[in-house]
Design a protein around this motif. Structure first.
Motif, PDB file in Angstrom:
ATOM      1  N   VAL A 161       0.827  -1.201   0.000  1.00 17.76           N
ATOM      2  CA  VAL A 161       0.000   0.000   0.000  1.00 17.76           C
ATOM      3  C   VAL A 161       0.864   1.255   0.000  1.00 17.76           C
ATOM      4  CG1 VAL A 161      -1.937   1.167   1.105  1.00 17.76           C
ATOM      5  CG2 VAL A 161      -1.635  -1.300   1.416  1.00 17.76           C
ATOM      6  N   GLY A 162       0.548   2.191  -0.900  1.00 15.93           N
ATOM      7  CA  GLY A 162       1.235   3.473  -0.911  1.00 15.93           C
ATOM      8  C   GLY A 162       1.913   3.782  -2.233  1.00 15.93           C
ATOM      9  N   GLU A 163       2.237   5.048  -2.414  1.00 15.48           N
ATOM     10  CA  GLU A 163       2.876   5.491  -3.651  1.00 15.48           C
ATOM     11  C   GLU A 163       4.232   4.840  -3.867  1.00 15.48           C
ATOM     12  OE1 GLU A 163       1.755   7.475  -5.979  1.00 15.48           O
ATOM     13  OE2 GLU A 163      -0.128   8.130  -5.058  1.00 15.48           O
ATOM     14  N   ASN A 164       4.996   4.677  -2.791  1.00 19.60           N
ATOM     15  CA  ASN A 164       6.345   4.123  -2.920  1.00 19.60           C
ATOM     16  C   ASN A 164       6.327   2.649  -3.314  1.00 19.60           C
ATOM     17  OD1 ASN A 164       7.795   6.525  -2.205  1.00 19.60           O
ATOM     18  ND2 ASN A 164       7.190   6.182  -0.084  1.00 19.60           N
ATOM     19  N   PHE A 165       5.526   1.847  -2.620  1.00 16.44           N
ATOM     20  CA  PHE A 165       5.445   0.430  -2.962  1.00 16.44           C
ATOM     21  C   PHE A 165       4.850   0.227  -4.353  1.00 16.44           C
ATOM     22  CE2 PHE A 165       5.746  -1.055   1.621  1.00 16.44           C
ATOM     23  CZ  PHE A 165       6.878  -1.835   1.407  1.00 16.44           C
ATOM     24  N   SER A 166       3.986   1.141  -4.777  1.00 21.72           N
ATOM     25  CA  SER A 166       3.359   1.007  -6.099  1.00 21.72           C
ATOM     26  C   SER A 166       4.351   1.222  -7.230  1.00 21.72           C
ATOM     27  CB  SER A 166       2.196   2.004  -6.229  1.00 21.72           C
ATOM     28  OG  SER A 166       1.157   1.678  -5.325  1.00 21.72           O
ATOM     29  N   LYS A 167       5.498   1.797  -6.928  1.00 20.15           N
ATOM     30  CA  LYS A 167       6.521   2.049  -7.946  1.00 20.15           C
ATOM     31  C   LYS A 167       7.494   0.881  -8.086  1.00 20.15           C
ATOM     32  CE  LYS A 167       6.469   7.069  -7.138  1.00 20.15           C
ATOM     33  NZ  LYS A 167       7.254   8.219  -6.608  1.00 20.15           N
ATOM     34  N   THR A 168       7.381  -0.124  -7.223  1.00 18.89           N
ATOM     35  CA  THR A 168       8.319  -1.244  -7.259  1.00 18.89           C
ATOM     36  C   THR A 168       7.942  -2.254  -8.341  1.00 18.89           C
ATOM     37  OG1 THR A 168       7.054  -2.458  -5.588  1.00 18.89           O
ATOM     38  CG2 THR A 168       8.820  -1.020  -4.800  1.00 18.89           C
ATOM     39  N   LYS A 169       8.902  -3.095  -8.682  1.00 20.76           N
ATOM     40  CA  LYS A 169       8.671  -4.163  -9.646  1.00 20.76           C
ATOM     41  C   LYS A 169       8.206  -5.398  -8.887  1.00 20.76           C
ATOM     42  CE  LYS A 169      12.285  -2.433 -12.755  1.00 20.76           C
ATOM     43  NZ  LYS A 169      13.590  -2.735 -13.414  1.00 20.76           N
ATOM     44  N   THR A 170       6.942  -5.775  -9.081  1.00 18.97           N
ATOM     45  CA  THR A 170       6.390  -6.892  -8.336  1.00 18.97           C
ATOM     46  C   THR A 170       5.130  -7.414  -9.009  1.00 18.97           C
ATOM     47  OG1 THR A 170       5.484  -7.577  -6.197  1.00 18.97           O
ATOM     48  CG2 THR A 170       5.041  -5.317  -6.883  1.00 18.97           C
ATOM     49  N   ASN A 171       4.846  -8.680  -8.744  1.00 17.47           N
ATOM     50  CA  ASN A 171       3.598  -9.277  -9.212  1.00 17.47           C
ATOM     51  C   ASN A 171       2.541  -9.283  -8.111  1.00 17.47           C
ATOM     52  OD1 ASN A 171       4.576  -9.926 -11.818  1.00 17.47           O
ATOM     53  ND2 ASN A 171       5.632 -11.728 -10.976  1.00 17.47           N
ATOM     54  N   LEU A 172       2.903  -8.743  -6.946  1.00 20.24           N
ATOM     55  CA  LEU A 172       1.971  -8.705  -5.827  1.00 20.24           C
ATOM     56  C   LEU A 172       0.930  -7.610  -6.036  1.00 20.24           C
ATOM     57  CD1 LEU A 172       4.551  -9.031  -2.908  1.00 20.24           C
ATOM     58  CD2 LEU A 172       3.094 -10.834  -3.834  1.00 20.24           C
ATOM     59  N   LYS A 173      -0.158  -7.693  -5.310  1.00 20.25           N
ATOM     60  CA  LYS A 173      -1.212  -6.698  -5.377  1.00 20.25           C
ATOM     61  C   LYS A 173      -0.701  -5.391  -4.772  1.00 20.25           C
ATOM     62  CE  LYS A 173      -5.260  -4.697  -5.614  1.00 20.25           C
ATOM     63  NZ  LYS A 173      -5.817  -4.239  -6.906  1.00 20.25           N
ATOM     64  N   THR A 174      -0.847  -4.281  -5.502  1.00 17.08           N
ATOM     65  CA  THR A 174      -0.453  -2.971  -4.998  1.00 17.08           C
ATOM     66  C   THR A 174      -1.656  -2.029  -4.998  1.00 17.08           C
ATOM     67  OG1 THR A 174       0.226  -2.188  -7.185  1.00 17.08           O
ATOM     68  CG2 THR A 174       1.922  -3.217  -5.807  1.00 17.08           C
ATOM     69  N   CYS A 175      -1.711  -1.171  -3.997  1.00 15.56           N
ATOM     70  CA  CYS A 175      -2.758  -0.152  -3.890  1.00 15.56           C
ATOM     71  C   CYS A 175      -2.074   1.179  -3.611  1.00 15.56           C
ATOM     72  CB  CYS A 175      -3.727  -0.474  -2.760  1.00 15.56           C
ATOM     73  SG  CYS A 175      -4.596  -2.054  -2.919  1.00 15.56           S
ATOM     74  N   LYS A 176      -2.319   2.164  -4.446  1.00 17.08           N
ATOM     75  CA  LYS A 176      -1.649   3.452  -4.274  1.00 17.08           C
ATOM     76  C   LYS A 176      -2.137   4.214  -3.042  1.00 17.08           C
ATOM     77  CE  LYS A 176      -0.270   4.428  -9.032  1.00 17.08           C
ATOM     78  NZ  LYS A 176      -0.340   5.396 -10.155  1.00 17.08           N
ATOM     79  N   SER A 177      -3.356   3.938  -2.612  1.00 21.28           N
ATOM     80  CA  SER A 177      -3.921   4.680  -1.485  1.00 21.28           C
ATOM     81  C   SER A 177      -4.685   3.742  -0.563  1.00 21.28           C
ATOM     82  CB  SER A 177      -4.871   5.762  -1.996  1.00 21.28           C
ATOM     83  OG  SER A 177      -6.008   5.164  -2.604  1.00 21.28           O
ATOM     84  N   PHE A 178      -5.021   4.256   0.622  1.00 22.90           N
ATOM     85  CA  PHE A 178      -5.793   3.447   1.551  1.00 22.90           C
ATOM     86  C   PHE A 178      -7.207   3.221   1.027  1.00 22.90           C
ATOM     87  CE2 PHE A 178      -8.444   2.553   5.210  1.00 22.90           C
ATOM     88  CZ  PHE A 178      -7.702   1.574   5.851  1.00 22.90           C
ATOM     89  N   ASP A 179      -7.744   4.202   0.328  1.00 21.49           N
ATOM     90  CA  ASP A 179      -9.081   4.037  -0.253  1.00 21.49           C
ATOM     91  C   ASP A 179      -9.107   2.868  -1.241  1.00 21.49           C
ATOM     92  OD1 ASP A 179     -10.083   6.116   1.195  1.00 21.49           O
ATOM     93  OD2 ASP A 179      -9.847   7.612  -0.386  1.00 21.49           O
TER      94      ASP A 179
END
Length: 430
Positions: A379-397
């Motif tokens: 969760v978050g802008e920083n993790f969303s910029k990483t290279k991954t196949n995991l689920k990412t969410c840019k915001s808490f919403d």
């Protein structure tokens, strides 16, 4: 090292001894007009978006005995004490008060585990003494003086947590606190934006060691930490008690101390050192081993720090108060070691990492992959910029929407992120 007496604390109306006489009338200091206690000294602190001088009159109307201000335009009567700098005066008064008390004070800092260790030390020492410890994480240039000024004539030992995100802060806080015993939990990748590097972290936190050495005070040292050992060669030191032995973490930390078995309510192997420090300091102040055992076993973590929460059939490990690369890696390692086949991880962004932010977030993602935590959400802008196949969410919403559609039933769930992410809100959803 910054010296407290090198900073100008010139009072325009009275010297610090006269101000101290006013303080000792009630031993109360307030900085928020919404929480004024009758007879307190109000200090009109300033911030980026507020000026306490503007509220001095209101503080007096709400019950404060005097208001300490540093802008002459707001001096309306003799109850308003004009000084050169309100913050510096607060720090000077705290130091003066600390020296009048003539009690032993334990000062601690470090990259991870400060608050938990402080709470454990407080719990152990309270078995024998009247202890006054830092409330919550009021550990900065304002919180430390307020902690010292909350100590009164009944206080027998003080425990002061000292935090910092820039060089020279621990030096100043050490001068204000004048600790007799010092402990550094560890050196990790925290506040890299302010310290520049891990080497910078070591240098900044070691300002406490410099104070202890210069004033012939004592350091509590983890003998397994090579940096701590090398930094304290010339300091009077007490090593962790050799009778403390780790047993296991399933998930709570279990250990033995001098023949007694102790089962804590703290999860994660990294908490063993926090417990060991509290035991060692307890022994230093001659708390019985039976009382130490009782204090450790009775301490229950709260405030989103390593809390174990059960929701129906799900078990949640909530560690959402703070996060940095070191604490995140420790938490994941301990979670990996849990004997549970149905694990889920929700991680939030880590802040104040500066230019290393993307690299450190990618390192955590790679660590997640190596542990096989495929049921993970970032969760978050920083993790969303990483290279991954995991689920990412840019915001808490965005995370909320995802969790509403996903049923969490029997999972063992780790939730960890920086304070600004406020991931404890996940509990409201699940």
């Amino acid at each position: 090292m910054i010296k407290l007496n090198e900073v100008s604390f010139l009072l325009k109306i009275m010297d610090i001894k006269e101000l101290y006489k006013l303080f000792t009338e009630n031993y109360l200091v307030d900085t928020d007009t919404r929480k004024i206690r009758k007879g307190s000294l109000f200090f009109a602190l300033k911030g980026a978006n507020f000026n306490g001088n503007k509220f001095a009159e209101q503080a007096l109307n709400n019950g404060a005995s005097y208001a300490v201000i540093d802008e002459s335009a707001y001096k309306l009567n003799d109850k308003m004490i004009l000084v050169t700098n309100v913050l510096e005066t607060l720090q000077k008064l705290a130091n003066y008060h600390r020296n009048q008390l003539k009690i032993p004070i334990v000062g601690l800092t470090g990259s991870n585990g400060k608050t938990t260790t402080k709470e454990l030390i407080n719990a152990v020492l309270k078995e024998k003494y009247n202890v006054n410890a830092t409330k919550g994480n009021l550990n900065n240039h304002i919180g430390v003086p307020l902690t010292l000024l909350s100590m009164d004539l009944k206080t027998e030992i003080g425990v002061v947590e000292m935090g910092a995100n820039h060089h020279n802060e621990i030096a100043l806080l050490s001068e204000i606190t004048n600790p007799d015993i010092g402990y550094i939990t560890n050196f990790g990748k925290a506040h890299l934006e302010g310290f520049g590097s891990v080497e910078g972290v070591v240098e900044a936190k070691s300002e406490l060691y410099e104070f202890l050495q210069e004033h012939n005070k004592t350091a509590i040292v983890n003998p397994e930490d090579k940096i701590q050992m090398s930094k304290t060669n010339a300091i009077q030191r007490v090593l962790f008690d050799e009778n403390i032995n780790y047993i296991d973490t399933k998930p709570e930390v279990s250990l033995t101390y001098d023949g007694l078995s102790i089962k804590s309510n703290l999860i994660g192997t990294y908490n063993f050192n926090n417990i060991a420090a509290a035991i060692t300091i307890g022994k230093y102040f001659e708390v019985s081993k039976e009382d130490i055992k009782y204090a450790i076993e009775s301490y229950i973590p709260k405030n989103n720090r390593s809390q174990v929460i059960k929701r129906k059939q799900a078990k949640i490990i909530l560690d959402a108060y703070n996060a940095n690369p070191t604490s995140m890696a420790h938490a994941l390692k301990s979670f990996y070691e849990l004997e549970d086949d149905n694990k889920m991880v929700i991680l939030g962004d880590m802040f104040e990492l500066g230019k290393d932010s993307l690299k450190e977030h990618q390192n955590i993602v790679d660590l997640l992959s190596s542990y096989g935590f495929n049921n993970s959400i970032l969760v978050g802008e920083n993790f969303s910029k990483t290279k991954t196949n995991l689920k990412t969410c840019k915001s808490f919403d965005e995370l909320s929407e995802h969790l509403f559609s996903k049923k969490i039933t029997k999972e063992t769930l780790l939730i960890k992120g920086s304070r600004g992410m406020a991931l404890e809100r996940v509990l409201e959803i699940i």
